[in-house]
Scaffold this motif. Structure first.
Motif, PDB file in Angstrom:
ATOM      1  N   ARG A 163       1.204   4.194  -2.750  1.00 31.87           N
ATOM      2  CA  ARG A 163       0.876   5.573  -2.424  1.00 31.87           C
ATOM      3  C   ARG A 163       1.989   6.493  -2.899  1.00 31.87           C
ATOM      4  NH1 ARG A 163      -0.624   6.855   3.389  1.00 31.87           N
ATOM      5  NH2 ARG A 163       1.118   8.296   3.413  1.00 31.87           N
ATOM      6  N   GLY A 217       0.816  -1.208   0.000  1.00 31.93           N
ATOM      7  CA  GLY A 217       0.000   0.000   0.000  1.00 31.93           C
ATOM      8  C   GLY A 217       0.849   1.257   0.000  1.00 31.93           C
ATOM      9  N   THR A 241      -3.283   2.951   1.472  1.00 32.60           N
ATOM     10  CA  THR A 241      -3.397   3.852   0.312  1.00 32.60           C
ATOM     11  C   THR A 241      -4.365   4.989   0.567  1.00 32.60           C
ATOM     12  OG1 THR A 241      -4.951   2.249  -0.615  1.00 32.60           O
ATOM     13  CG2 THR A 241      -2.721   2.251  -1.511  1.00 32.60           C
ATOM     14  N   THR A 242      -5.564   4.683   1.092  1.00 36.87           N
ATOM     15  CA  THR A 242      -6.586   5.723   1.206  1.00 36.87           C
ATOM     16  C   THR A 242      -7.152   5.864   2.608  1.00 36.87           C
ATOM     17  OG1 THR A 242      -8.412   4.230   0.767  1.00 36.87           O
ATOM     18  CG2 THR A 242      -7.327   5.204  -1.146  1.00 36.87           C
ATOM     19  N   LEU A 281      -5.483   8.787  -6.233  1.00 35.92           N
ATOM     20  CA  LEU A 281      -6.135   8.248  -5.038  1.00 35.92           C
ATOM     21  C   LEU A 281      -7.141   9.247  -4.460  1.00 35.92           C
ATOM     22  CD1 LEU A 281      -2.962   6.649  -3.423  1.00 35.92           C
ATOM     23  CD2 LEU A 281      -4.822   5.471  -4.599  1.00 35.92           C
ATOM     24  N   VAL A 305      -7.477   0.966  -6.183  1.00 31.92           N
ATOM     25  CA  VAL A 305      -7.057   0.163  -5.033  1.00 31.92           C
ATOM     26  C   VAL A 305      -7.225  -1.334  -5.334  1.00 31.92           C
ATOM     27  CG1 VAL A 305      -7.458  -0.296  -2.587  1.00 31.92           C
ATOM     28  CG2 VAL A 305      -7.547   2.027  -3.422  1.00 31.92           C
TER      29      VAL A 305
END
Lengths: 307, 274
Positions: free
Chosen positions: A145, A141, A250-251, A165, A175
């Protein structure tokens, strides 16, 4: 896994053992139960029991704000239904699972077909494509990113300024692509195993009958891959409903909760001390997984038999 | 086989590998060797100033890497051993005995392959048992969670081993214990390799369950530490440390894979897809 579950059920009834006095059935002497007991106890204690408890605690007010736990009925479910997180989590998680399974299997199958023959070149590249499986999902992840941040490597290479993202519509797809990337190596290995299991004379016969590569693939290899497909699709679909690390890294569920899958919600709400509410979501996840898994396993199993 | 495929395939493979795997790994490698000022905006350039040593030393000191490594070992290794031994015992019984009860117990024990662990109530149960925030608690949770995987793979494998091997030993007077340790377990070697890798992979990388069971602090495992380091990233812009951490955390798994590589493939072949 699917096939074994079904197969065990179809086994012939136990060999009739003499119901005599003082004589144990042979199986009990040669393969005593107590070999299985520790595993059954640990599994029951730390897997089944929590799942059973999960049918009780969602109906209480268990949280870090009360000393005692009282029964409150459907309050927790009402709360998560009213604030919209229930339906959103179900929708997001199902979509995530579907896309992740699609990408993971698509990539895996293409790689397996590209690297099918046992040459040194292919063996090396199989290991290369397996590398992402070995890197933890959390680390994966963070890598993506750094690649996909607005200030990140991809934009700097392409000379663009795309918020990869940051889109409430497309980030979920991005994702799941990362999820597919991380697990494609495992899918590839299982497809390779499936391809290896296809008898050579069958392919030979297809060639003799004048079938081209496409025809051979759709008429011979794809049907013969059915068990590998069953295994891969089931594990990918069910496994990715339990996703957490890649999304968190990532988010973290954003933007605007558009990637908030069940486990992200639980993580967030548990962190706020609302244990029963998190537990309610966990029960819903359990029910959704069961609702998806049973038809999936039965359906794929039936497909295998008709092909 | 057409000529385009013959030359096109290797070219395509190399291109795909370079783009899909090479680029992300390259990013990790170069960023982990950059000074902070260069790493703020992660890109694919080579470091103008190399300082891998300093970054890794910082990751070790600021990221509590050694403690995390030890903590990870202390929960992952016992979990793997328990999963393998308990799983093998159960798989042996499940594969060899035939009755409704055995089938039911088997189905129940592999239900963990599909069902999600109820992580929130696990916390509640561990608190009541006095195992919350402890390593034994974490080991119990991992063992319970991954037993299904090992039982599933091993049962399939044992079913393919001829019973005659056991019978021969039995005629020579070997007890079930002896048969299990001397015959069944050694034969299970390929599938043990597969199960070891799979369980290690899951447990070594896990942060979700570790967060609920262990929390942060003294007993935090490597992934929990990485999460801490990367969460601080919001204020500190420390991509260089994050990626130094990523490298160190990934290397043990790569090493394990390289050692067991061949067996993994044969184990997956015989266990999962028949």
């Amino acid at each position: 896994m699917a096939d074994t579950v079904v197969r065990t059920r179809k086994q012939p009834p136990a060999r009739s053992t003499p119901k005599g006095v003082g004589r144990l059935p042979r199986a009990a002497v040669h393969h005593p139960w107590w070999f299985a007991l520790p595993a059954v106890v640990v599994f029951a204690g730390f897997f089944l029991l929590p799942n059973l408890l999960n049918f009780y605690y969602p109906f209480t007010n268990w949280s870090s704000y009360h000393a005692d736990i009282a029964f409150t009925g459907l309050d927790n479910f009402r709360t998560i239904a009213d604030d919209g997180s229930l339906l959103r989590a179900i929708r997001t998680t199902l979509l995530y699972a579907l896309l992740a399974a699609l990408f993971q299997n698509g990539f895996g199958l293409v790689l397996a077909l590209l690297l099918e023959d046992d040459s040194r070149f292919n063996r090396f590249f199989r290991a290369v494509f397996f590398l992402p499986v070995l890197i933890s999902a959390l680390a994966t992840g963070y890598v993506f990113r750094a690649l996909l941040d607005q200030d990140g490597a991809v934009n700097s290479v392409l000379g663009t300024d795309i918020p990869w993202l940051g889109s409430t519509t497309w980030t979920l797809v991005v994702v799941t692509l990362i999820h597919g990337w991380k697990w494609m190596g495992l899918a590839m290995l299982i497809y390779l195993a499936g391809l290896k299991g296809i008898p050579g004379d069958m392919l030979e016969a297809a060639r003799m009958d004048g079938a081209g590569p496409w025809r051979t693939f759709w008429s011979v290899r794809w049907p013969m891959l059915a068990p590998a497909v069953t295994f891969n699709v089931t594990t990918a679909l069910i496994g990715s409903m339990n996703t957490f690390d890649i999304v968190q890294a990532t988010t973290a569920g954003g933007p605007a909760a558009s990637t908030e899958v069940f486990n992200i919600y639980m993580f967030r709400i548990f962190g706020q001390g609302l244990y029963a509410q998190a537990s309610a979501m966990s029960l819903i996840l359990f029910l959704v997984v069961v609702a998806v898994a049973i038809p999936l396993v039965v359906g794929l199993r039936r497909r295998e038999q008709t092909l | 086989m057409t000529a385009t495929w013959r030359y096109g395939r290797p070219a395509l493979v190399v291109l795909l590998a370079a783009l899909a795997v090479g680029v992300p790994l390259w990013l990790v490698a170069v960023t982990s060797a950059k000074p902070q000022a260069e790493a703020i905006k992660p890109n694919l350039d080579l470091p103008r100033h190399w300082q891998p040593g300093g970054n890794y030393a910082d990751a070790v000191s600021q990221g509590e890497m050694l403690r995390g490594f030890l903590n990870s070992l202390l929960v992952v290794v016992p979990s793997v051993i328990l999963v393998l031994i308990l799983g093998a015992g159960a798989a042996w019984v499940f594969a060899r005995r035939k009755s409704k009860l055995v089938s039911a117990a088997y189905a129940l024990c592999i239900s963990g392959l599909l069902l999600p662990p109820a992580v929130i109530t696990i916390v509640m149960e561990l608190r009541q048992l006095g195992l919350a925030n402890t390593r034994p608690g974490m080991i119990a949770v991992y063992t319970g969670m991954y037993l299904s995987t090992s039982i599933f793979f091993m049962t399939g494998f044992i079913r393919a081993i001829p019973l005659e091997l056991e019978e021969a030993a039995r005629i020579d007077g070997a007890s079930p214990q002896r048969i299990f340790w001397r015959i069944v377990l050694p034969l299970l070697r390929p599938v043990i390799a597969t199960a070891t890798i799979m369980v290690m992979l899951y447990a070594w990388s896990d942060i979700f369950y570790a967060f609920f069971v262990l929390g942060g602090g003294e007993r935090a495992t490597l992934p929990l530490n990485l999460y801490q380091v990367a969460s601080a990233q919001l204020y500190l812009n420390n991509w260089h440390l994050v990626f130094a951490y990523v490298v160190v955390m990934s290397l043990p798994m790569v090493a394990v894979f390289l050692v067991g590589q061949r067996k993994i493939v044969s184990g997956i072949t015989s266990g999962a897809v028949k």
